[in-house]
Enzyme design. Structure first.
Site, PDB file in Angstrom:
ATOM      1  N   ALA A   1     -15.471 -65.156 -65.576  1.00 34.48           N
ATOM      2  CA  ALA A   1     -16.510 -65.414 -64.517  1.00 34.48           C
ATOM      3  C   ALA A   1     -16.639 -64.725 -63.395  1.00 34.48           C
ATOM      4  CB  ALA A   1     -16.079 -67.165 -64.170  1.00 34.48           C
TER       5      ALA A   1
ATOM      6  N   HIS B   1     -12.317 -28.515 -53.535  1.00 32.81           N
ATOM      7  CA  HIS B   1     -11.347 -28.190 -53.545  1.00 32.81           C
ATOM      8  C   HIS B   1     -11.240 -27.459 -55.142  1.00 32.81           C
ATOM      9  CE1 HIS B   1     -10.470 -30.663 -49.713  1.00 32.81           C
ATOM     10  NE2 HIS B   1      -9.214 -30.225 -49.767  1.00 32.81           N
TER      11      HIS B   1
ATOM     12  N   GLU C   1     -15.803 -57.437 -54.961  1.00 30.95           N
ATOM     13  CA  GLU C   1     -16.362 -58.535 -53.686  1.00 30.95           C
ATOM     14  C   GLU C   1     -17.790 -58.223 -53.926  1.00 30.95           C
ATOM     15  OE1 GLU C   1     -14.740 -58.497 -49.481  1.00 30.95           O
ATOM     16  OE2 GLU C   1     -12.322 -57.937 -50.808  1.00 30.95           O
TER      17      GLU C   1
ATOM     18  N   ILE D   1      -6.471 -60.976 -59.699  1.00 27.41           N
ATOM     19  CA  ILE D   1      -6.126 -61.752 -58.463  1.00 27.41           C
ATOM     20  C   ILE D   1      -4.958 -60.315 -57.824  1.00 27.41           C
ATOM     21  CG2 ILE D   1      -5.381 -62.634 -57.534  1.00 27.41           C
ATOM     22  CD1 ILE D   1      -8.425 -63.894 -59.265  1.00 27.41           C
TER      23      ILE D   1
ATOM     24  N   PHE E   1      -6.673 -64.430 -53.073  1.00 28.75           N
ATOM     25  CA  PHE E   1      -7.730 -64.473 -52.793  1.00 28.75           C
ATOM     26  C   PHE E   1      -8.384 -65.127 -54.560  1.00 28.75           C
ATOM     27  CE2 PHE E   1     -12.148 -63.943 -53.401  1.00 28.75           C
ATOM     28  CZ  PHE E   1     -12.702 -64.862 -52.218  1.00 28.75           C
ATOM     29  N   ALA E   2      -9.072 -65.731 -54.933  1.00 27.33           N
ATOM     30  CA  ALA E   2      -8.327 -66.199 -56.874  1.00 27.33           C
ATOM     31  C   ALA E   2      -9.531 -66.741 -57.263  1.00 27.33           C
ATOM     32  CB  ALA E   2      -7.242 -66.996 -57.440  1.00 27.33           C
TER      33      ALA E   2
ATOM     34  N   GLU F   1     -24.503 -54.065 -58.337  1.00 24.46           N
ATOM     35  CA  GLU F   1     -26.013 -54.868 -58.487  1.00 24.46           C
ATOM     36  C   GLU F   1     -26.451 -55.852 -57.331  1.00 24.46           C
ATOM     37  OE1 GLU F   1     -23.808 -53.172 -60.153  1.00 24.46           O
ATOM     38  OE2 GLU F   1     -25.211 -51.245 -60.785  1.00 24.46           O
TER      39      GLU F   1
ATOM     40  N   ARG G   1     -10.450 -22.060 -46.339  1.00 25.38           N
ATOM     41  CA  ARG G   1     -10.592 -21.210 -48.406  1.00 25.38           C
ATOM     42  C   ARG G   1     -11.566 -19.721 -48.234  1.00 25.38           C
ATOM     43  NH1 ARG G   1      -7.915 -20.151 -52.448  1.00 25.38           N
ATOM     44  NH2 ARG G   1      -9.254 -20.265 -54.683  1.00 25.38           N
TER      45      ARG G   1
ATOM     46  N   GLU H   1     -12.464 -64.750 -62.826  1.00 25.32           N
ATOM     47  CA  GLU H   1     -12.103 -65.565 -63.886  1.00 25.32           C
ATOM     48  C   GLU H   1     -12.676 -64.127 -65.374  1.00 25.32           C
ATOM     49  OE1 GLU H   1     -13.396 -69.916 -64.694  1.00 25.32           O
ATOM     50  OE2 GLU H   1     -12.390 -70.385 -63.062  1.00 25.32           O
TER      51      GLU H   1
HETATM   52  C1  LIG Z   1      -9.569 -53.687 -58.181  1.00 23.15           C
HETATM   53  C2  LIG Z   1     -10.094 -55.153 -58.438  1.00 23.15           C
HETATM   54  C3  LIG Z   1      -9.291 -55.957 -57.491  1.00 23.15           C
HETATM   55  C4  LIG Z   1     -10.129 -56.614 -57.664  1.00 23.15           C
HETATM   56  N1  LIG Z   1      -9.177 -57.518 -56.079  1.00 23.15           N
HETATM   57  C5  LIG Z   1      -9.795 -59.483 -56.822  1.00 23.15           C
HETATM   58  C6  LIG Z   1      -9.523 -60.694 -56.415  1.00 23.15           C
HETATM   59  O1  LIG Z   1      -8.112 -60.200 -55.458  1.00 23.15           O
HETATM   60  N2  LIG Z   1      -9.885 -62.139 -55.970  1.00 23.15           N
HETATM   61  C7  LIG Z   1     -11.051 -61.877 -57.328  1.00 23.15           C
HETATM   62  O2  LIG Z   1     -11.176 -63.062 -57.660  1.00 23.15           O
HETATM   63  N3  LIG Z   1     -11.238 -60.800 -58.090  1.00 23.15           N
HETATM   64  C8  LIG Z   1     -11.283 -59.639 -57.854  1.00 23.15           C
HETATM   65  N4  LIG Z   1     -11.459 -58.662 -58.472  1.00 23.15           N
HETATM   66  C9  LIG Z   1     -12.394 -59.148 -59.272  1.00 23.15           C
HETATM   67  C10 LIG Z   1     -13.792 -59.050 -59.004  1.00 23.15           C
HETATM   68  O3  LIG Z   1     -14.469 -59.369 -58.077  1.00 23.15           O
HETATM   69  C11 LIG Z   1     -14.913 -58.353 -60.374  1.00 23.15           C
HETATM   70  O4  LIG Z   1     -14.467 -57.867 -60.942  1.00 23.15           O
HETATM   71  C12 LIG Z   1     -16.327 -58.589 -60.393  1.00 23.15           C
HETATM   72  O5  LIG Z   1     -16.290 -59.671 -59.126  1.00 23.15           O
HETATM   73  C13 LIG Z   1     -17.410 -58.068 -60.906  1.00 23.15           C
HETATM   74  O6  LIG Z   1     -16.903 -58.912 -62.200  1.00 23.15           O
HETATM   75  P1  LIG Z   1     -16.725 -58.276 -63.779  1.00 23.15           P
HETATM   76  O7  LIG Z   1     -15.925 -57.631 -63.745  1.00 23.15           O
HETATM   77  O8  LIG Z   1     -16.022 -60.039 -64.801  1.00 23.15           O
HETATM   78  O9  LIG Z   1     -17.594 -58.018 -64.401  1.00 23.15           O
HETATM   79  P2  LIG Z   1     -19.255 -58.274 -64.890  1.00 23.15           P
HETATM   80  O10 LIG Z   1     -19.329 -59.697 -64.227  1.00 23.15           O
HETATM   81  O11 LIG Z   1     -18.996 -58.420 -66.265  1.00 23.15           O
HETATM   82  O12 LIG Z   1     -19.936 -57.310 -64.292  1.00 23.15           O
HETATM   83  C14 LIG Z   1     -20.393 -55.892 -64.694  1.00 23.15           C
HETATM   84  C15 LIG Z   1     -21.443 -55.072 -64.197  1.00 23.15           C
HETATM   85  O13 LIG Z   1     -22.570 -56.164 -64.747  1.00 23.15           O
HETATM   86  C16 LIG Z   1     -23.141 -55.210 -63.771  1.00 23.15           C
HETATM   87  N5  LIG Z   1     -23.708 -56.630 -63.456  1.00 23.15           N
HETATM   88  C17 LIG Z   1     -23.814 -57.235 -62.306  1.00 23.15           C
HETATM   89  N6  LIG Z   1     -24.639 -57.779 -62.452  1.00 23.15           N
HETATM   90  C18 LIG Z   1     -25.290 -57.541 -62.242  1.00 23.15           C
HETATM   91  C19 LIG Z   1     -27.151 -58.174 -62.191  1.00 23.15           C
HETATM   92  N7  LIG Z   1     -26.966 -59.403 -62.321  1.00 23.15           N
HETATM   93  N8  LIG Z   1     -27.899 -57.476 -62.720  1.00 23.15           N
HETATM   94  C20 LIG Z   1     -28.092 -55.990 -63.627  1.00 23.15           C
HETATM   95  N9  LIG Z   1     -26.798 -55.585 -63.712  1.00 23.15           N
HETATM   96  C21 LIG Z   1     -25.486 -56.346 -62.754  1.00 23.15           C
HETATM   97  C22 LIG Z   1     -22.279 -54.769 -62.530  1.00 23.15           C
HETATM   98  O14 LIG Z   1     -22.866 -53.095 -62.876  1.00 23.15           O
HETATM   99  C23 LIG Z   1     -21.518 -55.427 -62.928  1.00 23.15           C
HETATM  100  O15 LIG Z   1     -20.336 -53.940 -62.486  1.00 23.15           O
HETATM  101  C24 LIG Z   1     -11.222 -57.432 -58.427  1.00 23.15           C
HETATM  102  C25 LIG Z   1     -12.041 -56.302 -59.025  1.00 23.15           C
HETATM  103  C26 LIG Z   1     -10.798 -55.199 -59.449  1.00 23.15           C
HETATM  104  C27 LIG Z   1     -11.534 -54.134 -59.813  1.00 23.15           C
END
Ligand SMILES: Cc1cc2nc3c(=O)[nH]c(=O)nc-3n(C[C@H](O)[C@H](O)[C@H](O)COP(=O)(O)OP(=O)(O)OC[C@H]3O[C@@H](n4cnc5c(N)ncnc54)[C@H](O)[C@@H]3O)c2cc1C
Length: 389
Positions: free
Chosen positions: A141, A347, A372, A168, A134-135, A376, A277, A138
């Site tokens: 984004a 532990h 997902e 992804i 599922f992609a 927040e 333990r 970005e």
């Molecule tokens: C292990 C892993 C697997 C993943 N697998 C997939 C996948 O299969 N497909 C896919 O499309 N994506 C995937 N992702 C991406 C994931 O969905 C994103 O990392 C997530 O949506 C957060 O986006 P970002 O990392 O850009 O963080 P940012 O968008 O920069 O957010 C950073 C932090 O800001 C805070 N924040 C966000 N919004 C707000 C707000 N409105 N107000 C205050 N604070 C806020 C939250 O604490 C957040 O963690 C995966 C991520 C990980 C870590």
């Protein structure tokens, strides 16, 4: 057959209780937590092996919808989906990941695909012969999905994709990707479409593999002049955001269920440790401070379980569950993190020893509070939904 006490809650019927018993027996026979090789190659190979194993066991049929396409039913039974993820996560974290991606990677096809798309992809995913991804995210984004830049320009009888997708899951080992890109019908969220892109499509490359605390196959994808046929678009042009959100509504509840599985395993391990333990002339569990911790862990877990299966049950009644799924995902992932941390503490040194089950749970749970929709983002969904009512 015996089953856990929470299966007697009114969210479940006898079919769910029987399903859970069979699933537990299968997991006990086929999956065990072992200290596995965490190199990229080993994790990739293990994920492919687990997908084939889950497929041959018949469990992947519950990750997709459409009896005519190899699925267990025409509509995903959310409670079965959640029981599956909870149970797999309890026994073996990577098998939960392998299962979850088959569902998330095809959710858009199950919900909005044409009969041809379903026929082409779902039977292979349900049998474990093909791996899905599922992609959506970005580099610029993530939480703000509608800021996506990856473009899909109309060209002849199809579209040409340009841009990058990152984080992804299954990136690099998937057979196909469901990709969301800006097709430009309208600004913002209303100008996005969803496409199925086979992994061997010219113009699609894996730019970078990403390593994380709990190793899973993860990559950044690059699309350059990547041509997709019109038959590969899922749903109407410009409806991709709706497709993504509807997919997440189903699978977000299942992320909560995975967190329940990790939390329940941590409680199980903590109880065993408290009983066995010896210290200061008695067991760890004889101390009231330990009993207090166990009480907190069990209550956090039951609260999360109630919210998760409420959301799953409501969806199975045909209701929209955006708010309930967000409450479940937020509470279950946050509570599981606390439960696991308490189990690690109980532990002692063993809790942080590489290869110990609670050490791996501690790493596994962390990302669930981010992907997902971070906690927040769930808070915003819940708050906005209440304010508009
Ligand atoms: C292990 C892993 C697997 C993943 N697998 C997939 C996948 O299969 N497909 C896919 O499309 N994506 C995937 N992702 C991406 C994931 O969905 C994103 O990392 C997530 O949506 C957060 O986006 P970002 O990392 O850009 O963080 P940012 O968008 O920069 O957010 C950073 C932090 O800001 C805070 N924040 C966000 N919004 C707000 C707000 N409105 N107000 C205050 N604070 C806020 C939250 O604490 C957040 O963690 C995966 C991520 C990980 C870590």
């Amino acid at each position: 057959m015996s089953h856990p006490a929470e299966l007697d809650w009114p969210f479940f019927d006898d079919a769910h209780r029987d399903f859970k018993s069979r699933l537990d027996a299968w997991c006990t026979a086929h999956l065990a937590h072992t200290q596995h090789d965490e190199s990229r190659e080993a994790v990739d190979a293990e994920c492919v092996r687990l997908v084939r194993l889950l497929g041959s066991g018949g469990w992947l049929r519950h990750a997709v919808a459409g009896s005519a396409y190899g699925a267990a039913s025409d509509r995903i039974d959310t409670r079965q989906l959640c029981l599956l993820r909870e149970t797999l996560a309890f026994h073996h974290g990577l098998s939960d990941f392998a299962f979850a991606m088959q569902g998330l990677g095809t959710g858009a096809i199950s919900l909005f695909g044409t009969p041809e798309q379903k026929q082409r992809y779902l039977p292979r995913v349900a049998s474990g012969q093909a791996l899905a991804a599922f992609a959506l995210s970005e580099p610029e984004a993530g939480s703000d999905v509608a800021a996506m830049q990856c473009s899909a320009s109309a060209s002849g009888d199809g579209h040409v994709l340009h841009g990058r997708k990152t984080w992804i899951s299954n990136g690099g080992i998937a057979d196909f990707y469901v990709v969301f890109a800006r097709s430009g019908e309208a600004p913002g969220a209303r100008g996005i479409s969803a496409f199925i892109v086979d992994a061997d499509t010219p113009g699609l490359t894996v730019e970078e593999r990403i390593d994380v605390v709990a190793p899973h196959p993860l990559a950044t994808l690059q699309f350059e002049h990547c041509r997709v046929d019109a038959r590969q678009r899922i749903g109407e042009a410009g409806q991709g955001f709706k497709v993504a959100m509807a997919t997440l509504d189903v699978f977000r509840t299942s992320v909560a269920a995975a967190a329940l599985g990790f939390g329940r395993r941590a409680l199980h391990e903590a109880l065993a440790r408290a009983r066995s333990r010896q210290m200061f002339g008695q067991t760890l569990g004889d101390f009231q401070i330990t009993q207090s911790k166990i009480a907190q862990m069990a209550t956090l877990l039951d609260a999360a379980t109630l919210l998760t299966y409420r959301a799953a049950w409501l969806r199975d009644q045909g209701q929209r569950i955006t708010r309930e799924a967000a409450m479940a995902k937020m509470t279950a992932t946050e509570n599981a993190q606390q439960i696991i941390d308490m189990a690690v503490q109980m532990h002692g040194g063993m809790g942080v020893r590489k290869g110990h089950i609670v050490e791996s749970l501690y790493r596994e749970i962390r990302a669930l509070r981010i992907y997902e929709g971070a906690t927040e983002v769930q808070q915003l969904i819940i708050g906005k939904d209440l304010l508009k009512a």
